[in-house]
Scaffold this active site. Structure first.
Site, short mmCIF file in Angstrom:
data_model
loop_
_atom_site.label_atom_id
_atom_site.label_comp_id
_atom_site.label_asym_id
_atom_site.label_seq_id
_atom_site.Cartn_x
_atom_site.Cartn_y
_atom_site.Cartn_z
N ARG A 137 -6.18 -4.71 7.42
CA ARG A 137 -7.56 -4.88 6.36
C ARG A 137 -7.97 -5.88 7.19
NH1 ARG A 137 -6.95 -7.97 2.25
NH2 ARG A 137 -4.54 -7.91 1.83
N HIS A 191 -8.83 -8.11 -0.12
CA HIS A 191 -8.39 -7.12 -1.07
C HIS A 191 -9.34 -6.34 -1.63
CE1 HIS A 191 -5.02 -4.49 -3.12
NE2 HIS A 191 -5.89 -4.55 -4.21
N TYR A 223 -3.61 -16.38 1.78
CA TYR A 223 -2.28 -15.76 2.24
C TYR A 223 -1.97 -15.81 3.26
CZ TYR A 223 -5.14 -11.86 0.71
OH TYR A 223 -5.40 -10.46 0.41
C1 TPP Z 1 2.19 0.28 -10.37
C2 TPP Z 1 1.07 -1.24 -10.06
N1 TPP Z 1 1.39 -1.97 -9.79
C3 TPP Z 1 0.16 -3.17 -9.19
C4 TPP Z 1 -0.67 -2.40 -8.86
C5 TPP Z 1 -1.74 -3.56 -9.05
N2 TPP Z 1 -2.11 -3.27 -7.24
C6 TPP Z 1 -3.79 -2.69 -7.10
S1 TPP Z 1 -3.55 -2.97 -5.38
C7 TPP Z 1 -2.34 -3.88 -5.14
C8 TPP Z 1 -1.21 -3.98 -3.97
C9 TPP Z 1 -0.89 -2.63 -3.10
O1 TPP Z 1 -1.15 -2.94 -1.67
P1 TPP Z 1 -0.97 -1.74 -0.74
O2 TPP Z 1 0.23 -0.61 -1.05
O3 TPP Z 1 -0.33 -2.08 0.43
O4 TPP Z 1 -2.21 -1.00 -0.50
P2 TPP Z 1 -3.37 -1.41 -0.07
O5 TPP Z 1 -4.54 -2.01 -1.26
O6 TPP Z 1 -3.13 -2.68 1.25
O7 TPP Z 1 -4.37 -1.00 0.34
C10 TPP Z 1 -1.84 -4.42 -6.16
C11 TPP Z 1 -1.03 -4.78 -6.27
C12 TPP Z 1 -1.28 -1.08 -9.21
N3 TPP Z 1 -2.31 -0.63 -9.07
N4 TPP Z 1 -0.30 -0.09 -9.96
#
Ligand code: TPP
Lengths: 331, 380
Positions: free
Chosen positions: B273, B277, B286
């Site tokens: 990425r 985020h 980070y």
């Molecule tokens: C059940 C749940 N817990 C927490 C979140 C909050 N949250 C949104 S995105 C994220 C990180 C997700 O990381 P990843 O799965 O690696 O996907 P990326 O955003 O890097 O594509 C978090 C903790 C959420 N959306 N759903």
């Protein structure tokens, strides 16, 4: 890094951060765990600087799994620690519901008092910040409907500090609901001042025409409505519940009896909501003192709307004043 | 001796039809622990030049879409945008391998894959704009709503694929997740169900290194996320997620396998990425700039263009056409987002149930009266 004791201006987010820091300094058994709580300091920065001060073990960035986080906290608590869990947003706490309902809430009871779980679960909740789907739920009714949990929610900077410290010190599990739209609200914070305990409601404004019974994110809205009501010649009291479980029947009844009219205000959906419980209790206990039925002003019974429409859903000053008008003023 | 050797061999309990050995042959589950690459290898010659140019075009348009959406957040016209800049190869390949009847189960970051499916570029953004939850018709587009709670769409994909197979229809479901999402229970339950049901589903994990601030090392101790397939009894595949041809090839193979009754596959695409985020996140807290720069050198778009040019598969005219198309998409986005969306507050009460409850109708009347009073007030 030191936290100055005494009076200073603080945001609610900073007050929560100070409460965590002060509890961690006071008691090495206090451990934080959750998603992004370490290096990042949480998406709302509530745990900012705590990993740096207390180390990554006491402020633990966990894998992304709410059931795992809360389930792990249960085990930690069984072994003598006092875990404080951060759920990133209201609607992301739902994967942990099984652990919460089946274990956190019931462990003391299931073990005949043998295993109490001093866990604090911090949940940023509610809308009004323009969050997209799943970022604005008011989930308090799920928690209050689960016996075995304490459910508290601060509405002021001082309560954010005092109630969080009291929650962590509590030997029972506490769901600590943080009204996220108040995170940036600022006020004087005196960290040395004793705070009202969990379980006590506080009258934020005295008044003789009617009382608005509320909590968390709706408190500022109610205070604003009370101010606006003066133009109509109404003198509204505003009662901040602070704690939904335990519920302060004594204070609520005392105020309602002296005023005779009450409106319960919260932003969660009304049907089956906390307001229904409050209205029922007040009716049961204060019937002969009431000049009008207890009314509720709540969010609609719909899934939380897209942010561009949320202001139609959230109870605002006008909706509160409409309800107050319905209480019929001629005695 | 493996754990599997400890399975009882005799007598075979009648309730366990085949207890004599593992139900899945372990050998082919994770045949390769180095990611598949096609760009810059002789294998590139096997691919249809038209497909390659199409993938290139999609990458160019996708990058521009990401840039424009990010700009819109800065202008306050989009509430939030989780950019897939740097991950376009995964997005593009996922959309390109799906047949018209297949289903996509995207996460919140996968707007590009949704658009690649043929969903109107603006309809795909209503969630992130804040005007409506899902702006497209899931059935008509065979695209599930962008999913925000992590990994919860994965079991849905399994169920849909299972249902399609029960109906005898050759439909495959593709579920997209992030690396962080693989820690959620729903992900594991989905893999297990998919393997047990032999469901025609493909899981694409875009491992972009971080779940918000948390690096993969704190998310999983497994040698790779693809390894997680093995314990469930399905193949795991690793692919260079910035090599669009490789992602397409690996996904296509998994799709074919699923369609022909071979069951599910877990694909881990290694990518990065490049942006934070979301626009609300501060990535400097980070991660360090050098890491980002190193990945910029492995940019999916740059890789594709360089290798296609080297193989003489890309001419200036194609490049110019793709750039034009990208600008046209961006211009449409700007124009559409410049206008305020038309919103109907009473739509809040529609579609809560197939038939609104009497309580909801009452509440709709209340809001209608409030709006009328507001209008009258404004007019007076
Ligand atoms: C059940 C749940 N817990 C927490 C979140 C909050 N949250 C949104 S995105 C994220 C990180 C997700 O990381 P990843 O799965 O690696 O996907 P990326 O955003 O890097 O594509 C978090 C903790 C959420 N959306 N759903």
């Amino acid at each position: 890094m030191t936290t100055e004791q005494g009076v200073r201006t603080s945001s609610m987010a900073q007050a929560l951060n100070a409460a965590l820091r002060d509890e961690m300094r006071a008691d090495p058994a206090v451990h934080l765990l959750g998603e992004d709580v370490g290096t990042l300091g949480g998406v709302f920065r509530i745990t900012d600087g705590l990993a740096a001060e207390f180390g990554a073990d006491r402020c633990l960035d966990t894998p992304l799994a709410e059931a795992g986080i809360l389930g792990t906290a249960i085990g930690m608590a069984m072994y003598g620690l006092r875990p404080v869990v951060e759920m990133q947003f209201d609607a992301f706490a739902y994967p942990a519901m099984e652990q919460l309902v089946s274990h956190v809430a019931k462990m003391r009871n299931r073990t005949a008092g043998g295993l109490g779980l001093p866990i604090t679960v911090r949940v940023p909740y509610g809308g009004g910040i323009g969050g997209v789907e799943h970022h604005s739920d008011s989930s308090e009714a799920y928690y209050t409907a689960t016996p075995g949990l304490h459910v508290v929610t601060p509405a002021t900077v001082s309560d954010a500090y005092g109630l969080l410290r009291a929650s962590i010190a509590s030997d029972d599990p506490v769901i600590f609901l943080e009204p996220k739209r108040l995170y940036w609200s600022k006020d004087e914070l005196d960290t040395t001042a004793p705070s009202e305990p969990i379980g006590r409601a506080v009258l934020r404004r005295a008044g003789r025409s009617a009382v608005l019974i509320t909590y968390g994110p709706s408190l500022p809205v109610c205070l604003e409505a009370a101010e606006a009501a003066r133009a109509e010649g109404w003198d509204l009291a505003v009662l901040d519940l602070r704690s939904l479980v335990p519920f302060d029947d004594a204070t609520v009844c005392e105020v309602v009896r002296s005023v005779g009219r009450a409106v319960v205000v919260h932003e969660a959906s009304g049907f089956g909501g906390v307001g229904a419980e409050i209205a029922a209790r007040v009716s049961e206990r204060c019937f002969h003192h009431l000049a009008a039925p207890v009314l509720r002003v709540t969010g609609f019974d719909i899934p939380y709307p897209p942010p561009m429409l949320e202001h139609h859903h959230l109870p605002g000053v006008d909706r509160i004043l409409d309800a107050v008008a319905k209480l019929q003023w001629e005695d | 001796m493996t754990v599997l050797d400890h399975r009882p061999t005799a007598p075979v309990p009648p309730w366990l039809p085949d207890a004599s050995g593992p139900r899945t042959d372990p050998a082919p589950l994770l045949p390769d622990t180095s990611p598949v690459r096609v760009l810059g290898t002789p294998a590139l010659a096997k691919y249809d030049p038209e497909l390659l140019r199409d993938l290139y075009r999609r990458l160019v348009v996708g990058r521009r879409y990401n840039q424009q959406a990010t700009t819109l957040t800065k202008q306050g016209r989009l509430a939030v945008y989780p950019s897939s800049t740097g991950q376009e190869a995964c997005e593009v390949a996922a959309a390109a391998v799906l047949g018209a009847d297949d289903w996509l189960f995207p996460s919140y970051r996968d707007t590009l894959a949704v658009v690649g499916r043929g969903v109107d570029p603006l309809a795909a953004l209503t969630l992130l704009r804040g005007s409506a939850h899902t702006g497209y018709d899931p059935r008509a587009t065979r695209t599930a709503p962008l999913c925000t709670p992590l990994a919860t769409q994965a079991p849905h994909a399994v169920g849909l694929a299972h249902a399609a197979r029960l109906r005898g229809e050759p439909v495959v479901a593709l579920a997209m997740l992030g690396d962080g999402g693989t820690s959620e229970g729903d992900f594991h339950e989905a893999l297990n169900f998919a393997a047990v049901l032999n469901a025609p589903v493909v899981f694409l994990v875009q491992n972009n290194g971080y779940a918000i601030s948390v690096p993969l090392t704190k998310q999983s101790a497994a040698p790779s996320l693809a390894h997680k397939a093995v314990g469930y009894g399905m193949p795991g595949r690793l692919v260079d997620g910035n090599d669009v041809v490789a992602v397409h090839a690996v996904l296509a193979e998994a799709m074919d396998r699923a369609r022909s009754g071979g069951g599910p596959t877990l694909v881990e695409a290694l990518t990065y990425r490049l942006e934070a985020h979301t626009n609300a996140d501060d990535a400097t807290r980070y991660r360090v700039g050098e890491e980002v720069e190193a990945w910029r050198a492995h940019d999916p778009l740059v890789l594709m263009e360089r290798h296609l040019r080297e193989a003489d598969l890309l001419d200036d005219a194609t490049v110019a056409r793709a750039a034009e198309e990208a600008e046209a998409v961006a211009a449409t986005m700007r124009a559409e987002f410049h206008a305020e969306p038309e919103l109907d507050p009473l739509s809040l009460f529609r579609h809560v149930y197939a038939e609104p409850t009497p309580q909801l109708m009452e509440q709709a009347e209340q809001l209608a009266a409030e709006l009328a009073a507001e209008q009258a007030g404004a007019g007076a």
